[in-house]
Design an enzyme around this catalytic site. Structure first.
Site, mmCIF file in Angstrom:
data_model
loop_
_atom_site.group_PDB
_atom_site.id
_atom_site.type_symbol
_atom_site.label_atom_id
_atom_site.label_comp_id
_atom_site.label_asym_id
_atom_site.label_seq_id
_atom_site.Cartn_x
_atom_site.Cartn_y
_atom_site.Cartn_z
ATOM 1 N N HIS A 296 1.537 11.828 -2.560
ATOM 2 C CA HIS A 296 1.449 10.407 -2.863
ATOM 3 C C HIS A 296 2.754 9.897 -3.479
ATOM 4 O O HIS A 296 3.263 8.848 -3.072
ATOM 5 C CB HIS A 296 0.288 10.148 -3.824
ATOM 6 C CG HIS A 296 -1.052 10.468 -3.233
ATOM 7 N ND1 HIS A 296 -2.236 10.094 -3.848
ATOM 8 C CD2 HIS A 296 -1.407 11.102 -2.092
ATOM 9 C CE1 HIS A 296 -3.255 10.498 -3.105
ATOM 10 N NE2 HIS A 296 -2.769 11.121 -2.047
ATOM 11 N N SER B 126 -1.927 10.659 3.507
ATOM 12 C CA SER B 126 -1.727 9.918 2.258
ATOM 13 C C SER B 126 -0.261 9.665 1.936
ATOM 14 O O SER B 126 0.081 8.608 1.395
ATOM 15 C CB SER B 126 -2.396 10.660 1.095
ATOM 16 O OG SER B 126 -3.781 10.785 1.308
#
Length: 295
Positions: free
Chosen positions: A246, A200
């Site tokens: 993220h 991610s």
């Protein structure tokens, strides 16, 4: 050249399309012949970009026809297969996922964790124990099918156009350093005993760089912004998601992406790879700081 029939799809477009790739919209034109060209067809000129035909013909370049090779918008070499590295990265992720499904105990050596067991128990494993490789291996490890499925779809959707626009070396640097930035921020801010894994951080780095590239090419920003907002809502709205990865990847992707597409031509490589090196230094400093806290 044959005239285009009235009422054809070309007439209905509000944005010009590349004369060599009719399926790609673009806001850039060759400074010599003024034909629309996409990032793959852009060749750096003293002012703006030229198309491959003008370069091969030596039109207005001041150089022999073979003196300049087609370059991407970031200065990379135009490759025959513009998605090769994306395919390789996708293959590595899938291969690691299959290996973990066959041998679940392998995951213990791949995921990112600060220290386990916590002090004062010994011996301790994790990044704080010297296992820095986990910052990298966790970027390619997935446990759930939905997790790798979502990440690989995003990699294919975002990675191909970025690889084509940046060139292979710059694209690989963007992917790996964004992933490391996500791992570094997770290590710094998350609990030392919390395990995390997944691509991610790197994927959010591709999101950030894609937004920068679209702005540079004057494309409609609304689709990528909407998709990014949706992903951020999931990031902070669901539990058991390492939001640090993220955010770390996103920030690194924006910074590196900006350097890639806005670096001045005369010192392009210095600015681009210098920015990559600075982001890596920040990752190392975060890792050292967190290790000092945990030990």
């Amino acid at each position: 050249m044959d005239d285009q029939a009235a009422g054809s799809p070309q007439d209905a477009r509000s944005v010009p399309v590349c004369y060599r790739h009719p399926d790609r919209e673009t806001g850039i034109r060759c400074t010599r012949c003024e034909r629309p060209i996409c990032p793959e067809c852009m060749v750096d000129a003293s002012v703006g970009f030229q198309c491959p035909d003008c370069v091969r013909g030596g039109s207005g370049t001041g150089h022999a026809p073979d003196a300049a090779m087609p370059r991407t918008i970031a200065g990379g070499t135009v490759a025959a297969d513009p998605r090769l590295l994306t395919k390789v990265l996708l293959g590595i992720n899938v291969a690691v996922f299959i290996a973990v499904q066959i041998r679940p105990s392998l995951l213990r050596d791949l995921y990112l964790i600060g220290e386990w067991p916590p002090a004062p128990f010994l011996p301790t494993e994790g990044v704080a124990g010297g296992e820095w490789y986990r910052l990298v291996t966790s970027m390619f490890a997935h446990e759930e099918i939905w997790h790798i499925g979502f990440n690989m779809l995003s990699l294919w959707w975002l990675g191909g156009p970025l690889e084509q626009a940046l060139g292979r070396a710059r694209y690989l640097a963007l992917y790996l350093i964004s992933g490391l930035a996500g791992s570094g921020l997770t290590y710094l801010l998350a609990s030392g005993t919390t395990a995390s894994l997944g691509a991610s951080g790197a994927i959010f780095g591709l999101f950030g760089a894609t937004a920068v590239l679209m702005r540079r090419l004057r494309y409609d920003m609304r689709p990528i912004i909407a998709l990014l907002v949706i992903n951020l809502i999931f990031t902070f709205g669901w539990s058991n998601i390492a939001w640090q990865a993220h955010i770390g990847g996103l920030v690194a992707g924006v910074v590196i992406g900006y350097a890639m597409v806005h670096a001045p031509r005369e010192r392009r490589a210095l600015v681009q790879y210098g920015t990559c090196a600075l982001v890596l230094v920040v990752v190392v400093l975060m890792t050292l700081l967190r290790t000092a806290q945990l030990t």
